[in-house]
Design an enzyme around this catalytic site. Structure first.
Site: not given
Length: 352
Positions: A171-172
């Site tokens: 994700s991030t």
């Protein structure tokens, strides 16, 4: 703890007004200023520097990319890109992520006010993740450990069915981490299936960008696509991707459905399907990202006999998803980013 100080930079008065009002309701976030363009923003930021900047990419006087480069060169600050859901917006936003932006929130051209209200939690989540980001990891290119040699040539690899599959969830910070990994993989590597939390329309542009940089084939997955050596399939934004066994081959199923673990596509959905379809023939890897998506799915993979890895804290932009996996006992090994490509190549022959 002090609230996260946020500066909103967007030439749309509606965006500035609605986002300010929505974020004002969040106890851990404080909007310290809004600006219609980066030059106005810089004036205000000199008085009080924000923890996070929410930045449009298409603005007068100075565009968002130029402003981002200036920030990263002079005073690195976490930036969440607020981008339109267009092909051009996707390309520009991917460039922004490559140059140090932490994550993306999207906005349409029409129905803007209601869309922002409906997307409030996504925006809050992005700001919270950005505030925790290790910016040094966004721009650092880690040294990659030497990859094990494999007997198959690149041409032969594409002609063979694989009984090994690598499932990756991130994700991030994941766009940069995936680029680090995928750009060094040889065409003899096992087939990969990847969930990167990213909005609809952006995953296709992301896959196309990686395909231009990599030896292996990278594509946004379509329903029924075959998993094979030298190919990576990236789940399309807004839809789940599952791994399915089809005789001696693996294929992916792309399906609609509600968010799982707050996300669509969800890493948990991919990992759980890999546990069922591939079992001990799979390698599961959970990488940088905020939250817990993928942790339970990785545990199911390990329980089914799969090898499982988590990216280490030192090389993560946000050590959220890997931390949750480690806490659950889902990760058999914890490795720095630079050692993950070697583990992927070794999985081709069941080594490592």
């Amino acid at each position: 703890m002090k609230p996260i100080a946020v500066m909103i930079v967007d030439d749309s008065a509606v965006v500035r007004q609605v986002l300010s009002a929505l974020l004002a309701e969040q106890p851990d976030i404080e909007v310290i200023g809004v600006a219609a363009d980066p030059l106005f923003a810089l004036e205000k930021m000199q008085r009080r520097w924000p923890d996070v900047v929410v930045l449009d990419v298409e603005m007068p006087r100075m565009d968002g990319l130029t402003f981002l480069r200036k920030l990263m060169a002079e005073r690195p600050t976490p930036v969440v890109i607020c981008s339109t859901l267009t092909e051009a917006g996707a390309q520009t936003t991917l460039q922004a992520l490559a140059e140090g932006a932490v994550s993306i929130v999207t906005k349409p051209r029409m129905g803007l006010r209601q869309f922002l209200i409906d997307s409030r939690q996504e925006l809050v989540h992005a700001i919270q993740g950005a505030a925790r980001a290790n910016l040094g990891r966004l721009t650092a290119r880690p040294a990659v450990s030497a990859l094990p040699a494999l007997p198959l040539s690149g041409t032969q690899a594409m002609l063979h069915t694989t009984d090994r599959v690598v499932a990756i969830g991130t994700s991030t910070g994941g766009t940069q981490a995936l680029e680090t990994i995928l750009t060094v993989l040889p065409r003899t590597c096992p087939g990969l299936v990847i969930v990167q939390h990213m909005p609809e329309r952006f995953t296709k542009a992301f896959a196309e960008r990686l395909d231009r940089l990599c030896q292996i084939e990278i594509r946004e997955a379509e329903d029924g696509d075959r998993v094979m050596p030298g190919r990576a399939l990236i789940a399309p934004g807004g839809r789940h991707m599952l791994l399915q066994r089809s005789g001696a081959q693996y294929r992916v199923e792309i399906r609609d459905g509600p968010p799982v673990s707050r996300h669509r596509p969800s890493v948990d959905v991919l990992f759980r399907s890999a546990a069922r379809a591939a079992g001990a023939n799979a390698l599961g890897i959970i990488m940088t990202g905020m939250g817990s998506d993928g942790a339970r799915g990785l545990k199911e993979m390990r329980d089914a006999g799969a090898r499982t890895l988590a990216q280490d804290e030192a090389t993560c932009v946000v050590f959220g998803m890997p931390r949750e996996a480690v806490k659950l006992g889902a990760a058999e090994q914890v490795l720095p980013l630079g050692e993950i490509p070697g583990a992927i190549v070794a999985a081709r022959t069941g080594r490592g």
